[in-house]
Motif scaffolding. Structure first.
Motif, short mmCIF file in Angstrom:
data_model
loop_
_atom_site.label_atom_id
_atom_site.label_comp_id
_atom_site.label_asym_id
_atom_site.label_seq_id
_atom_site.Cartn_x
_atom_site.Cartn_y
_atom_site.Cartn_z
N ALA A 194 0.83 -1.21 0.00
CA ALA A 194 0.00 0.00 0.00
C ALA A 194 0.86 1.26 0.00
O ALA A 194 0.55 2.25 -0.68
N ALA A 195 1.96 1.24 0.74
CA ALA A 195 2.85 2.39 0.76
C ALA A 195 3.51 2.60 -0.60
O ALA A 195 3.67 3.74 -1.06
N ILE A 197 2.18 1.77 -3.51
CA ILE A 197 1.15 2.28 -4.41
C ILE A 197 0.93 3.77 -4.19
O ILE A 197 0.70 4.54 -5.14
N ASP A 198 1.00 4.20 -2.92
CA ASP A 198 0.82 5.62 -2.61
C ASP A 198 2.02 6.47 -2.97
O ASP A 198 2.01 7.69 -2.78
N ALA A 200 5.13 6.17 -1.64
CA ALA A 200 6.06 6.39 -0.53
C ALA A 200 7.41 5.76 -0.85
O ALA A 200 7.49 4.56 -1.14
#
Length: 301
Positions: A194-195, A197-198, A200
């Protein structure tokens, strides 16, 4: 009210009374714990008693049950009066040096341990596992084994009698690296994805996600490393020769060894410094106790 309900209500007080009865096993457990606590407190009580007595009486009679009137005088001498040859070795100065050493040890070891564990877990290094086990095997090498090479390096770098010389050579910690590696490996992979994809990056993921998740582990490591650094004696003894750089543990030993002619060793002052040296680690353990337990036992992230 039915007969069944009445019977339940009548039986409940008797059941509560039986549950409140003390079991012999519970009494025995509490007695053992109380005796153990009292046994552990005996040395501390002896130190407290010595701090209230004149040094001459301590030499003549040793620890007794008598409480003297020198507590305030010994406290004032321990904290504010200078000792040694330079006149700079006061209790307040040694307390400051001990705090710098303890906090420097804790913060440095946590930072280095987190960065090393982060690199081992999240970067696809070819020899990451081998590097971890090489780091881990350094636990088998005590400070005494590597103290001479470390001292030579510190001396050549001109860091004798400095805070950098006290802290920097020993901040690499296999213990912190091991615990943070285990913690990072328990972080769900979905969170990492998820990080990514965001958007980060490695630094943002580490600072914004891993560090907040690691608060309990950081607290646990801070307790261990602070107490370890606070109680250091051998390394400060070799690195510091100037009295204004002495820590509490180093200063206590110096005071008890001072024998100039017929001078009486200052047992009251030394024992007062020993009590003062106990207080900060105790407060750190009490303050971080709940986080310490969570950091070493909690597995749900």
């Amino acid at each position: 009210m039915t007969d069944a309900n009445a019977a339940v209500l009548a039986a409940s007080p008797a059941k509560n009374r039986r549950s409140r009865r003390l079991r012999p096993a519970t009494v025995i457990d509490h007695v053992i714990l109380t005796l153990g606590a009292l046994f552990m407190m005996v040395p501390l009580l002896m130190v407290l008693q010595i701090t209230s007595m004149p040094d001459v009486e301590v030499i003549k009679h040793g620890p007794t049950l008598q409480i003297g009137d020198q507590f305030d005088d010994n406290l004032n001498k321990a904290m504010f009066e200078a000792s040694g040859f330079s006149g700079e070795n006061t209790g307040m100065n040694m307390l400051k040096n001990s705090f710098i050493l303890g906090i420097g040890f804790a913060v440095g070891k946590i930072v280095i341990g987190m960065l090393a564990a982060y690199a081992i877990v999240y970067f696809r290094l070819r020899f990451a596992t081998l590097a971890f086990w090489v780091i881990f095997t350094t636990l088998l090498l005590p400070l005494e084994v590597r103290i001479l090479p470390s001292y030579e390096v510190v001396q050549r770098l001109g860091m004798l009698n400095t805070y950098q010389g006290l802290i920097v050579p020993l901040i690499a910690s296999a213990t912190a690296t091991f615990f943070f590696r285990q913690f990072f490996r328990s972080v769900p992979e979905e969170l990492v994805e998820a990080a990514r994809i965001d958007g980060a990056g490695p630094v943002k993921f580490f600072v914004d996600i891993l560090v907040p998740l690691s608060q309990t582990m950081i607290a646990a490591m801070f307790i261990i490393m602070f107490v370890y650094g606070w109680n250091q004696y051998l390394w400060p003894t070799m690195i510091t020769t100037e009295e204004d750089m002495f820590t509490l543990v180093r200063g206590i030993k110096q005071i008890t060894q001072v024998m100039e002619g017929n001078r009486i060793p200052e047992y009251g002052r030394a024992n007062m410094l020993a009590i003062i040296a106990i207080i900060p680690p105790v407060f750190v353990v009490i303050f971080f106790q709940s986080w310490f337990v969570k950091g070493l036992t909690e597995s749900d992230k």
